[in-house]
Motif scaffolding. Structure first.
Motif, PDB file in Angstrom:
ATOM      1  N   LEU A  41       0.834  -1.198   0.000  1.00  0.00           N
ATOM      2  CA  LEU A  41       0.000   0.000   0.000  1.00  0.00           C
ATOM      3  C   LEU A  41       0.870   1.250   0.000  1.00  0.00           C
ATOM      4  O   LEU A  41       0.625   2.189  -0.750  1.00  0.00           O
ATOM      5  CB  LEU A  41      -0.943   0.005   1.201  1.00  0.00           C
ATOM      6  CG  LEU A  41      -1.818   1.247   1.361  1.00  0.00           C
ATOM      7  CD1 LEU A  41      -2.783   1.375   0.195  1.00  0.00           C
ATOM      8  CD2 LEU A  41      -2.556   1.211   2.674  1.00  0.00           C
ATOM      9  N   GLY A  42       1.893   1.264   0.831  1.00  0.00           N
ATOM     10  CA  GLY A  42       2.803   2.403   0.865  1.00  0.00           C
ATOM     11  C   GLY A  42       3.527   2.606  -0.455  1.00  0.00           C
ATOM     12  O   GLY A  42       3.678   3.732  -0.931  1.00  0.00           O
ATOM     13  N   LEU A  43       3.957   1.495  -1.058  1.00  0.00           N
ATOM     14  CA  LEU A  43       4.630   1.600  -2.357  1.00  0.00           C
ATOM     15  C   LEU A  43       3.682   2.105  -3.436  1.00  0.00           C
ATOM     16  O   LEU A  43       4.063   2.931  -4.276  1.00  0.00           O
ATOM     17  CB  LEU A  43       5.195   0.232  -2.760  1.00  0.00           C
ATOM     18  CG  LEU A  43       6.350  -0.293  -1.909  1.00  0.00           C
ATOM     19  CD1 LEU A  43       6.719  -1.713  -2.332  1.00  0.00           C
ATOM     20  CD2 LEU A  43       7.541   0.628  -2.029  1.00  0.00           C
ATOM     21  N   ALA A  44       2.442   1.616  -3.429  1.00  0.00           N
ATOM     22  CA  ALA A  44       1.470   2.041  -4.434  1.00  0.00           C
ATOM     23  C   ALA A  44       1.126   3.520  -4.273  1.00  0.00           C
ATOM     24  O   ALA A  44       1.024   4.252  -5.273  1.00  0.00           O
ATOM     25  CB  ALA A  44       0.213   1.188  -4.335  1.00  0.00           C
ATOM     26  N   GLY A  49       1.766   9.099  -6.305  1.00  0.00           N
ATOM     27  CA  GLY A  49       2.237  10.466  -6.112  1.00  0.00           C
ATOM     28  C   GLY A  49       3.233  10.892  -7.177  1.00  0.00           C
ATOM     29  O   GLY A  49       3.185  12.015  -7.678  1.00  0.00           O
ATOM     30  N   VAL A  50       4.124   9.982  -7.546  1.00  0.00           N
ATOM     31  CA  VAL A  50       5.095  10.282  -8.606  1.00  0.00           C
ATOM     32  C   VAL A  50       4.382  10.420  -9.953  1.00  0.00           C
ATOM     33  O   VAL A  50       4.681  11.326 -10.749  1.00  0.00           O
ATOM     34  CB  VAL A  50       6.186   9.184  -8.659  1.00  0.00           C
ATOM     35  CG1 VAL A  50       7.056   9.323  -9.893  1.00  0.00           C
ATOM     36  CG2 VAL A  50       7.026   9.229  -7.401  1.00  0.00           C
ATOM     37  N   MET A  51       3.402   9.557 -10.210  1.00  0.00           N
ATOM     38  CA  MET A  51       2.669   9.617 -11.482  1.00  0.00           C
ATOM     39  C   MET A  51       1.885  10.908 -11.631  1.00  0.00           C
ATOM     40  O   MET A  51       1.791  11.460 -12.734  1.00  0.00           O
ATOM     41  CB  MET A  51       1.723   8.426 -11.597  1.00  0.00           C
ATOM     42  CG  MET A  51       2.397   7.135 -11.949  1.00  0.00           C
ATOM     43  SD  MET A  51       1.167   5.862 -12.178  1.00  0.00           S
ATOM     44  CE  MET A  51       1.832   4.596 -11.133  1.00  0.00           C
ATOM     45  N   VAL A 116       4.970  -2.644  12.799  1.00  0.00           N
ATOM     46  CA  VAL A 116       5.348  -1.236  12.868  1.00  0.00           C
ATOM     47  C   VAL A 116       5.893  -0.784  11.515  1.00  0.00           C
ATOM     48  O   VAL A 116       5.603   0.324  11.052  1.00  0.00           O
ATOM     49  CB  VAL A 116       6.391  -1.007  13.989  1.00  0.00           C
ATOM     50  CG1 VAL A 116       6.940   0.401  13.948  1.00  0.00           C
ATOM     51  CG2 VAL A 116       5.776  -1.298  15.340  1.00  0.00           C
ATOM     52  N   GLY A 117       6.656  -1.632  10.860  1.00  0.00           N
ATOM     53  CA  GLY A 117       7.185  -1.308   9.535  1.00  0.00           C
ATOM     54  C   GLY A 117       6.085  -1.109   8.510  1.00  0.00           C
ATOM     55  O   GLY A 117       6.180  -0.234   7.646  1.00  0.00           O
ATOM     56  N   GLN A 118       5.030  -1.906   8.605  1.00  0.00           N
ATOM     57  CA  GLN A 118       3.907  -1.747   7.686  1.00  0.00           C
ATOM     58  C   GLN A 118       3.206  -0.413   7.905  1.00  0.00           C
ATOM     59  O   GLN A 118       2.839   0.273   6.947  1.00  0.00           O
ATOM     60  CB  GLN A 118       2.911  -2.892   7.864  1.00  0.00           C
ATOM     61  CG  GLN A 118       3.434  -4.219   7.356  1.00  0.00           C
ATOM     62  CD  GLN A 118       2.525  -5.371   7.749  1.00  0.00           C
ATOM     63  OE1 GLN A 118       2.002  -5.414   8.857  1.00  0.00           O
ATOM     64  NE2 GLN A 118       2.349  -6.304   6.827  1.00  0.00           N
ATOM     65  N   ALA A 119       3.031  -0.028   9.158  1.00  0.00           N
ATOM     66  CA  ALA A 119       2.390   1.256   9.450  1.00  0.00           C
ATOM     67  C   ALA A 119       3.272   2.421   9.002  1.00  0.00           C
ATOM     68  O   ALA A 119       2.778   3.411   8.456  1.00  0.00           O
ATOM     69  CB  ALA A 119       2.080   1.364  10.937  1.00  0.00           C
ATOM     70  N   VAL A 120       4.576   2.294   9.195  1.00  0.00           N
ATOM     71  CA  VAL A 120       5.498   3.352   8.769  1.00  0.00           C
ATOM     72  C   VAL A 120       5.530   3.448   7.241  1.00  0.00           C
ATOM     73  O   VAL A 120       5.562   4.551   6.682  1.00  0.00           O
ATOM     74  CB  VAL A 120       6.917   3.101   9.344  1.00  0.00           C
ATOM     75  CG1 VAL A 120       7.952   4.003   8.699  1.00  0.00           C
ATOM     76  CG2 VAL A 120       6.911   3.286  10.844  1.00  0.00           C
ATOM     77  N   ALA A 121       5.505   2.306   6.551  1.00  0.00           N
ATOM     78  CA  ALA A 121       5.493   2.321   5.087  1.00  0.00           C
ATOM     79  C   ALA A 121       4.232   3.001   4.564  1.00  0.00           C
ATOM     80  O   ALA A 121       4.285   3.771   3.596  1.00  0.00           O
ATOM     81  CB  ALA A 121       5.591   0.897   4.545  1.00  0.00           C
ATOM     82  N   THR A 122       3.103   2.735   5.201  1.00  0.00           N
ATOM     83  CA  THR A 122       1.862   3.394   4.795  1.00  0.00           C
ATOM     84  C   THR A 122       1.938   4.888   5.049  1.00  0.00           C
ATOM     85  O   THR A 122       1.514   5.689   4.206  1.00  0.00           O
ATOM     86  CB  THR A 122       0.665   2.788   5.555  1.00  0.00           C
ATOM     87  OG1 THR A 122       0.600   1.405   5.258  1.00  0.00           O
ATOM     88  CG2 THR A 122      -0.634   3.458   5.179  1.00  0.00           C
ATOM     89  N   LEU A 123       2.471   5.266   6.175  1.00  0.00           N
ATOM     90  CA  LEU A 123       2.610   6.687   6.510  1.00  0.00           C
ATOM     91  C   LEU A 123       3.521   7.405   5.518  1.00  0.00           C
ATOM     92  O   LEU A 123       3.192   8.492   5.030  1.00  0.00           O
ATOM     93  CB  LEU A 123       3.141   6.823   7.931  1.00  0.00           C
ATOM     94  CG  LEU A 123       3.323   8.235   8.477  1.00  0.00           C
ATOM     95  CD1 LEU A 123       2.012   8.971   8.515  1.00  0.00           C
ATOM     96  CD2 LEU A 123       3.934   8.172   9.861  1.00  0.00           C
ATOM     97  N   ILE A 124       4.639   6.804   5.173  1.00  0.00           N
ATOM     98  CA  ILE A 124       5.580   7.419   4.229  1.00  0.00           C
ATOM     99  C   ILE A 124       4.979   7.487   2.826  1.00  0.00           C
ATOM    100  O   ILE A 124       5.085   8.496   2.130  1.00  0.00           O
ATOM    101  CB  ILE A 124       6.918   6.663   4.238  1.00  0.00           C
ATOM    102  CG1 ILE A 124       7.628   6.896   5.571  1.00  0.00           C
ATOM    103  CG2 ILE A 124       7.812   7.095   3.080  1.00  0.00           C
ATOM    104  CD1 ILE A 124       8.859   6.043   5.761  1.00  0.00           C
ATOM    105  N   GLY A 125       4.333   6.405   2.395  1.00  0.00           N
ATOM    106  CA  GLY A 125       3.714   6.396   1.069  1.00  0.00           C
ATOM    107  C   GLY A 125       2.596   7.415   0.945  1.00  0.00           C
ATOM    108  O   GLY A 125       2.473   8.111  -0.068  1.00  0.00           O
ATOM    109  N   ALA A 126       1.777   7.531   1.987  1.00  0.00           N
ATOM    110  CA  ALA A 126       0.688   8.505   1.959  1.00  0.00           C
ATOM    111  C   ALA A 126       1.222   9.934   2.014  1.00  0.00           C
ATOM    112  O   ALA A 126       0.670  10.829   1.364  1.00  0.00           O
ATOM    113  CB  ALA A 126      -0.271   8.247   3.109  1.00  0.00           C
ATOM    114  N   ALA A 127       2.295  10.148   2.757  1.00  0.00           N
ATOM    115  CA  ALA A 127       2.915  11.473   2.780  1.00  0.00           C
ATOM    116  C   ALA A 127       3.493  11.813   1.403  1.00  0.00           C
ATOM    117  O   ALA A 127       3.416  12.961   0.957  1.00  0.00           O
ATOM    118  CB  ALA A 127       3.994  11.535   3.847  1.00  0.00           C
ATOM    119  N   GLY A 128       4.040  10.806   0.714  1.00  0.00           N
ATOM    120  CA  GLY A 128       4.518  11.022  -0.653  1.00  0.00           C
ATOM    121  C   GLY A 128       3.386  11.367  -1.604  1.00  0.00           C
ATOM    122  O   GLY A 128       3.532  12.212  -2.491  1.00  0.00           O
TER     123      GLY A 128
END
Length: 160
Positions: A41-44, A49-51, A116-128
């Motif tokens: 989810l974070g990666l998507a 965001g880049v697209m 915790v890593g999954q939540a952080v990845a989602t947070l970073i991806g959504a911020a992106g």
């Protein structure tokens, strides 16, 4: 269309954070498994965001006078609406990810590194996604003309 006001994403992030933390607490209290967003989810979200920024590049070139051909106004309107929706959706999901992260870190049982890593990845991806949407929205704005009066007070010449 007006630019996104800073209050709107902040309020959406607060709503997402409170909703995410509340959802996790209710699920845990009822004995059900908590919701953990996957890494993908974070990666998507980051890729979207880049697209959005890439889609806004032709509009940026046109508004700065570097493009030779005009752009379809429907295309530019769609990109602008997509950028605004990305910014607002990114702030909501970032708030949700932050709420899940706060819940995981506030438990008495030490959470696993993966959760915790999954939540952080989602947070970073959504911020992106939020940042990409705001950048694309800025890229779609037309710069002010030199002959425009910013104050709105025009001087009308008197008839002779």
């Amino acid at each position: 269309m007006k630019r996104t006001n800073i209050v709107t994403p902040v309020l959406l992030a607060l709503i997402g954070g409170i909703g995410g933390g509340f959802l996790e607490a209710v699920l845990a209290a009822s004995g059900r498994p908590i919701v953990l967003p996957p890494f993908t989810l974070g990666l998507a979200l980051l890729a979207i965001g880049v697209m959005v920024v890439v889609l806004a590049l032709p509009i940026r070139r046109l508004t700065r006078g570097k493009a030779s051909q005009p752009i379809d106004p429907f295309y530019s309107t769609r990109v602008l609406v997509l950028a605004k929706a990305s910014a607002l959706g990114g702030s909501l999901v970032a708030g949700f990810g932050a709420g899940v992260l706060v819940y995981l870190l506030s438990r008495s049982v030490v959470p696993g590194v993966g959760s915790v890593g999954q939540a952080v990845a989602t947070l970073i991806g959504a911020a992106g996604l939020l940042v990409g949407g705001l950048i694309a929205e800025n890229m779609c704005t037309i710069p002010p003309n030199d002959d425009d009066d910013d104050k709105g007070n025009r001087v009308v010449p008197a008839k002779q």
